[in-house]
Design an enzyme around this catalytic site. Structure first.
Site, PDB file in Angstrom:
ATOM      1  N   ARG A 170      -1.271  -8.482  13.335  1.00 15.56           N
ATOM      2  CA  ARG A 170      -1.731  -7.384  12.471  1.00 15.56           C
ATOM      3  C   ARG A 170      -2.615  -7.917  11.339  1.00 15.56           C
ATOM      4  O   ARG A 170      -3.593  -7.283  10.958  1.00 15.56           O
ATOM      5  CB  ARG A 170      -0.538  -6.598  11.915  1.00 15.56           C
ATOM      6  CG  ARG A 170       0.072  -5.669  12.972  1.00 15.56           C
ATOM      7  CD  ARG A 170       1.466  -5.200  12.620  1.00 15.56           C
ATOM      8  NE  ARG A 170       1.506  -4.478  11.382  1.00 15.56           N
ATOM      9  CZ  ARG A 170       2.521  -4.513  10.528  1.00 15.56           C
ATOM     10  NH1 ARG A 170       3.592  -5.238  10.800  1.00 15.56           N
ATOM     11  NH2 ARG A 170       2.468  -3.825   9.415  1.00 15.56           N
ATOM     12  N   ARG A 197      11.531  -2.392  11.533  1.00 15.65           N
ATOM     13  CA  ARG A 197      10.340  -1.826  12.169  1.00 15.65           C
ATOM     14  C   ARG A 197       9.956  -2.651  13.383  1.00 15.65           C
ATOM     15  O   ARG A 197       9.930  -3.871  13.321  1.00 15.65           O
ATOM     16  CB  ARG A 197       9.180  -1.816  11.163  1.00 15.65           C
ATOM     17  CG  ARG A 197       8.834  -0.439  10.688  1.00 15.65           C
ATOM     18  CD  ARG A 197       7.755  -0.469   9.649  1.00 15.65           C
ATOM     19  NE  ARG A 197       6.456  -0.875  10.170  1.00 15.65           N
ATOM     20  CZ  ARG A 197       5.327  -0.683   9.509  1.00 15.65           C
ATOM     21  NH1 ARG A 197       5.344  -0.102   8.325  1.00 15.65           N
ATOM     22  NH2 ARG A 197       4.181  -1.079  10.015  1.00 15.65           N
ATOM     23  N   ARG A 254      -9.866   2.357   9.084  1.00  9.92           N
ATOM     24  CA  ARG A 254      -9.581   0.962   9.393  1.00  9.92           C
ATOM     25  C   ARG A 254     -10.667   0.321  10.233  1.00  9.92           C
ATOM     26  O   ARG A 254     -10.614  -0.877  10.479  1.00  9.92           O
ATOM     27  CB  ARG A 254      -8.270   0.886  10.174  1.00  9.92           C
ATOM     28  CG  ARG A 254      -7.046   0.486   9.356  1.00  9.92           C
ATOM     29  CD  ARG A 254      -5.847   0.613  10.277  1.00  9.92           C
ATOM     30  NE  ARG A 254      -4.748  -0.241   9.935  1.00  9.92           N
ATOM     31  CZ  ARG A 254      -3.590   0.195   9.425  1.00  9.92           C
ATOM     32  NH1 ARG A 254      -3.439   1.453   9.121  1.00  9.92           N
ATOM     33  NH2 ARG A 254      -2.597  -0.646   9.222  1.00  9.92           N
ATOM     34  N   LYS A 268       0.814  -1.225   0.000  1.00  8.04           N
ATOM     35  CA  LYS A 268       0.000   0.000   0.000  1.00  8.04           C
ATOM     36  C   LYS A 268       0.842   1.266   0.000  1.00  8.04           C
ATOM     37  O   LYS A 268       0.598   2.171  -0.771  1.00  8.04           O
ATOM     38  CB  LYS A 268      -0.845   0.058   1.279  1.00  8.04           C
ATOM     39  CG  LYS A 268      -2.150  -0.628   1.232  1.00  8.04           C
ATOM     40  CD  LYS A 268      -3.023  -0.271   2.442  1.00  8.04           C
ATOM     41  CE  LYS A 268      -2.353  -0.199   3.775  1.00  8.04           C
ATOM     42  NZ  LYS A 268      -2.038  -1.353   4.515  1.00  8.04           N
ATOM     43  N   ARG A 308      10.947  -7.105   5.054  1.00  9.85           N
ATOM     44  CA  ARG A 308      10.983  -5.687   5.410  1.00  9.85           C
ATOM     45  C   ARG A 308      11.530  -5.514   6.825  1.00  9.85           C
ATOM     46  O   ARG A 308      12.251  -4.556   7.112  1.00  9.85           O
ATOM     47  CB  ARG A 308       9.569  -5.085   5.323  1.00  9.85           C
ATOM     48  CG  ARG A 308       9.532  -3.609   5.621  1.00  9.85           C
ATOM     49  CD  ARG A 308       8.196  -2.985   5.318  1.00  9.85           C
ATOM     50  NE  ARG A 308       7.226  -3.213   6.371  1.00  9.85           N
ATOM     51  CZ  ARG A 308       5.940  -2.880   6.302  1.00  9.85           C
ATOM     52  NH1 ARG A 308       5.464  -2.330   5.199  1.00  9.85           N
ATOM     53  NH2 ARG A 308       5.122  -3.105   7.296  1.00  9.85           N
TER      54      ARG A 308
END
Ligand code: AMP
Length: 187
Positions: free
Chosen positions: A144, A133, A88, A13, A127
């Protein structure tokens, strides 16, 4: 154009929204990016948000809605915007409608990037290695994805019932997906 882009974590996204917004000449507003910037700067908002983000949970609607309302009231959003990661929850959908309605506006189009879930977990773990992260550990990634499936995926039905939802296959190279998005949006 007032656009919303949806899709599970790891669907690409952020990358797509960046390119698309530049192309359309509208700001890319990522609630995740705004929260992360606040966490880095150690603001009260960041301190509050971090507790939820690190666990893979959603930041409470009240906090998130106020932040988005403030951002959308800025001048650069007048010609339109691309919202990434918001709304969301059902409550956020209603809030966004209210924010726009007071100016006689509405969401023009919602794009859902569809992906294969196993592929997404692999992408996110990659990632995690590259960017480090805090919410990209395997347990948090799974949480998530669960939260997305429970709370956010059902929202596409709301936009679908309004006839403004477009689904775009998010698998493939960045350029392939960008091309599909531009076609789907008639841009
Ligand atoms: P993202 O970068 O969009 O994956 O967002 C990272 C994290 O920020 C999410 O897992 C949530 O904890 C938080 N977050 C981002 N957008 C929202 C939202 N609209 N509502 C609640 N929490 C959000």
């Amino acid at each position: 154009m007032r656009l919303v882009i949806m899709g599970p974590p790891g669907a690409g996204k952020g990358t797509q929204a960046d390119g698309l917004a530049t192309r359309l000449g509208i700001p890319h507003i990522s609630t995740g990016d705004i929260f992360r910037a606040n966490v880095t700067q150690g603001t009260p908002l960041g301190i509050e948000a971090k507790r939820y983000m690190d666990a893979g949970e959603y930041v409470p609607d009240g906090v998130t809605n106020a932040m988005v309302r403030d951002r959308l009231s800025q001048d650069d959003c007048r010609p339109g915007f691309l919202l990434d990661g918001y709304p969301r929850t059902l409550e956020q959908v209603g809030e966004l409608d209210e924010m726009l309605k007071s100016d006689g506006l509405a969401v023009d189009r919602a794009v859902e990037l569809t992906v294969v879930v196993d592929e997404v977990v692999t992408r996110l773990l990659k990632r995690a290695q590259e960017q480090g992260r805090a919410d990209d550990t395997e347990d948090v990634i799974r949480r998530r994805l669960e939260v997305y499936a429970e709370q956010t995926a059902p929202l596409t039905a709301v936009y679908e019932s309004r006839g403004i939802l477009v689904r775009v296959d998010g698998m493939g190279t960045v350029d392939e997906v960008t091309a599909r998005l531009l076609i789907a949006l008639g841009a």
